[in-house]
Design an enzyme around this catalytic site. Structure first.
Site: not given
Length: 297
Positions: A112, A168, A255
């Protein structure tokens, strides 16, 4: 003020920034000495990290959720079940909260985030933000992979503090062990990216190669930021991984995940490329289609 493109509504929106006033103050040139104390000293991230791991820090979860309209219906845990703010920050989502494109030829987002993407990159002049560049050699702290990714593609996924902070795998394959590069703790917010040249090359970061089944050798880089004392890798090196499988997570702070692809391996979606060329990030969620396997005509 940070404007980004929402591809679902086909409109621009203003990002609500956690700690915006502090960021503007810190990255003002008059405050550069204090900024160095915050970003270049591990003790700041360590101390704040200890607080975020404490039971006391749970007191800030509810206000954070309310201030930034975080959808807790997606979370496996409710607000009252978290043991610390970092427990909340690194929360896992319900399996049905994100859709992962199963088609092996579809390129998906690993996080996201807000995205910038560039094709046919000059590895000696990779764009950080408009007017600010860095080299692939600087980023990796090595020149051994420069030729492999010459004229390839680069996609930058910026996670702000309000995002889900697990990242992921975008394809099945085998991922090498993680290489760690020590560095500082500058914010990766656009406010900081505009002020600090080659910021990604100065922060703490980790990289690995996903030998993917469909998109060639993908270089994964995770970049830490202010208050992110830890990048946690949860995968097992040199073992088969699946598309959509968790690779790792960041503890508290903004990040970034950066992906590099070899030449002629992927075709990035045109709307993302267009917005990137205009200087705007595009909002994406894990599993969203962001491109496809390259096909020569």
């Amino acid at each position: 003020m940070i404007k980004f493109y929402n591809r679902k509504t086909k409109s621009y929106e203003i990002e609500k920034i956690s700690g915006e006033k502090l960021l503007n103050w810190l990255y003002n040139s008059k405050n550069i000495n204090f900024l160095d104390i915050v970003t270049k000293k591990k003790f700041f991230s360590y101390i704040y990290g200890q607080y975020c791991d404490s039971k006391l820090s749970t007191l800030k979860i509810k206000s954070f959720v309310n201030n930034f309209n975080i959808d807790m219906n997606e979370s496996l845990k409710s607000i009252g079940e978290f043991n610390s703010f970092n427990d909340f920050f690194t929360r896992k989502l319900k399996s049905n909260s994100r859709t992962i494109y199963g088609n092996k030829n579809i390129l998906i987002s690993p996080a996201d985030s807000k995205v910038l993407a560039f094709e046919n990159i000059d590895i000696n002049k990779i764009i950080q933000v408009k007017g600010s560049n860095y080299s692939f050699k600087e980023l990796l702290n090595s020149d051994k992979l420069c030729e492999q990714y010459k004229n390839g593609s680069c996609i930058i996924f910026r996670l702000c503090p309000t995002d889900y902070h697990r990242f992921h795998f975008i394809d099945s394959g085998i991922c090498t062990k993680t290489n760690k590069i020590n560095g500082y703790y500058y914010s990766v917010n656009p406010i900081a990216l505009e002020k600090i040249p080659s910021l990604f090359c100065k922060n703490k970061r980790e990289w690995s190669i996903l030998k993917s089944n469909n998109f060639g050798d993908i270089l994964y880089m995770e970049v830490g930021a202010t208050c992110v004392g830890t990048i946690v890798q949860t995968y097992t090196a040199n073992k088969e991984v699946s598309k959509g499988q968790e690779k790792g997570y960041f503890k508290f702070g903004g990040s970034t995940v950066i992906l590099f692809f070899e030449k002629n391996k992927v075709s990035i979606d045109k709307d993302i490329l267009m917005q990137s060329n205009l200087g705007y990030e595009t909002k994406v969620l894990i599993g969203d289609k962001i491109g496809k396997k390259f096909c020569s005509k």
